[in-house]
Write an enzyme that holds these catalytic residues in place. Structure first.
Site, PDB file in Angstrom:
ATOM      1  CE  LYS A 163      10.086  61.679  75.830  1.00 52.31           C
ATOM      2  NZ  LYS A 163      10.396  61.186  77.164  1.00 52.31           N
ATOM      3  N   GLY A 204      10.754  57.119  80.971  1.00 54.52           N
ATOM      4  CA  GLY A 204      11.989  56.503  80.489  1.00 54.52           C
ATOM      5  C   GLY A 204      12.649  55.550  81.470  1.00 54.52           C
ATOM      6  CD  GLU A 225      11.912  64.140  78.387  1.00 52.11           C
ATOM      7  OE1 GLU A 225      11.750  64.491  77.203  1.00 52.11           O
ATOM      8  OE2 GLU A 225      11.725  62.972  78.775  1.00 52.11           O
ATOM      9  CB  SER A 285       7.559  53.469  81.720  1.00 55.43           C
ATOM     10  OG  SER A 285       8.816  54.048  81.997  1.00 55.43           O
ATOM     11  CG  HIS A 341       7.758  66.583  78.024  1.00 54.16           C
ATOM     12  ND1 HIS A 341       8.836  66.109  78.735  1.00 54.16           N
ATOM     13  CD2 HIS A 341       7.089  65.493  77.593  1.00 54.16           C
ATOM     14  CE1 HIS A 341       8.819  64.778  78.723  1.00 54.16           C
ATOM     15  NE2 HIS A 341       7.752  64.389  78.033  1.00 54.16           N
ATOM     16  CD  GLU A 381       4.515  62.507  79.738  1.00 44.35           C
ATOM     17  OE1 GLU A 381       4.570  61.514  79.010  1.00 44.35           O
ATOM     18  OE2 GLU A 381       5.274  63.479  79.610  1.00 44.35           O
ATOM     19  CG  ASN A 390       7.351  63.540  73.114  1.00 50.55           C
ATOM     20  OD1 ASN A 390       7.997  64.042  72.199  1.00 50.55           O
ATOM     21  ND2 ASN A 390       7.487  63.905  74.385  1.00 50.55           N
ATOM     22  N   GLY A 399       6.658  57.843  74.811  1.00 46.94           N
ATOM     23  CA  GLY A 399       7.969  58.300  74.374  1.00 46.94           C
ATOM     24  C   GLY A 399       8.733  57.171  73.710  1.00 46.94           C
TER      25      GLY A 399
END
Ligand code: 13P
Length: 241
Positions: A10, A163, A88, A200, A86, A157, A8, A221
């Site tokens: 992003k 992250g 985010e 992560s 997701h 996730e 991903n 990610g």
């Protein structure tokens, strides 16, 4: 069945040139590459072994929906998979469980394979709400498709692990896999589900997760943007087919 690794990207990279370079360097079987919409066609033109995924879609197929993109348009660009829900998007764009449910339904209608993301925030974890949150997100997200005998990927996730360089433990993930499978049975799901971990993941911790047959892949990610990282993660995944 082989494990799936999903990259991903992003909101990266900045240019089509960089996107093509990144895609060339990550073109491996068992990898699904999810670039920004803007670079889907550039990436499609470069990859030969990897599959193409998108990071979102809209639930309507056409009409007055400024800024949105439909499943039909994604299919036309060569997309096979689509990430939906997701954290985010939930956090930054107010995406609700109801919107996620509509998107999952639309993805199936348009012949795309959904990757449904679920997971709790740090605060929810601190309040011991992990299972409650995941259950709510799954019940809602899958509510329109439970009777479908089709493939779906569920990515657990935990938001606090995204992250941060601080992944969940494989032990917790194994418990989560059991919890999700049991929940799907309880709610009468006919879906064929593969459950993967995200948060992560890097080449130096991927094996701890992927060595377990119950953990069927990884959603990556940051590490998918670092040269050589995604290749190493795919190689690890291959060892545990
Ligand atoms: P990181 O691998 O950067 O933690 O991101 C995980 C993620 O959100 C993938 O969808």
């Amino acid at each position: 069945m082989s494990k799936i690794v999903i990259a991903n990207w992003k909101l990266n990279p900045a240019t089509a040139k960089e996107a093509k370079q990144l895609a060339k360097g990550s073109d491996m079987a068992d990898l699904i590459v999810c670039p920004p919409f803007q670079f889907l066609e550039d990436v499609a033109g470069v990859i030969k072994k990897a599959k193409l995924g998108a990071q979102d879609l809209f639930w309507e197929d056409k009409g007055a929906f400024t800024g949105e993109i439909s499943g039909t348009q994604l299919r036309d660009a060569g997309v096979e998979y689509v990430i939906i829900g997701h954290s985010e998007r939930r956090k930054n764009l107010g995406e609700t469980d109801e919107m996620v449910a509509k998107k999952i339904f639309a993805a199936f209608n348009d012949g795309l394979k959904p990757i449904l993301c679920v997971g709790e925030s740090q605060e929810e974890r601190d309040r011991n709400k992990t299972n409650e949150v995941v259950e709510r997100e799954l019940r809602a997200g899958l509510s329109r498709v439970l009777a479908e005998k089709r493939d779906i990927i569920i990515a657990y996730e935990p938001v606090w692990a995204i992250g941060t360089g601080n992944p969940d433990t494989p032990e917790n993930m194994l418990e989560m896999v059991r919890f999700i499978k049991d929940l799907l049975k309880r709610i009468g799901s006919q879906l064929t589900v593969r459950i993967i971990y995200g948060g992560s993941i890097k080449s130096d911790n991927a094996e701890r997760f992927l060595q377990h047959k119950e953990i069927e892949g990884a959603l990556v990610g940051g590490a998918s943007l670092t040269r050589g990282e995604i290749q190493k993660i795919v190689e690890i995944a291959k060892k545990y087919k």
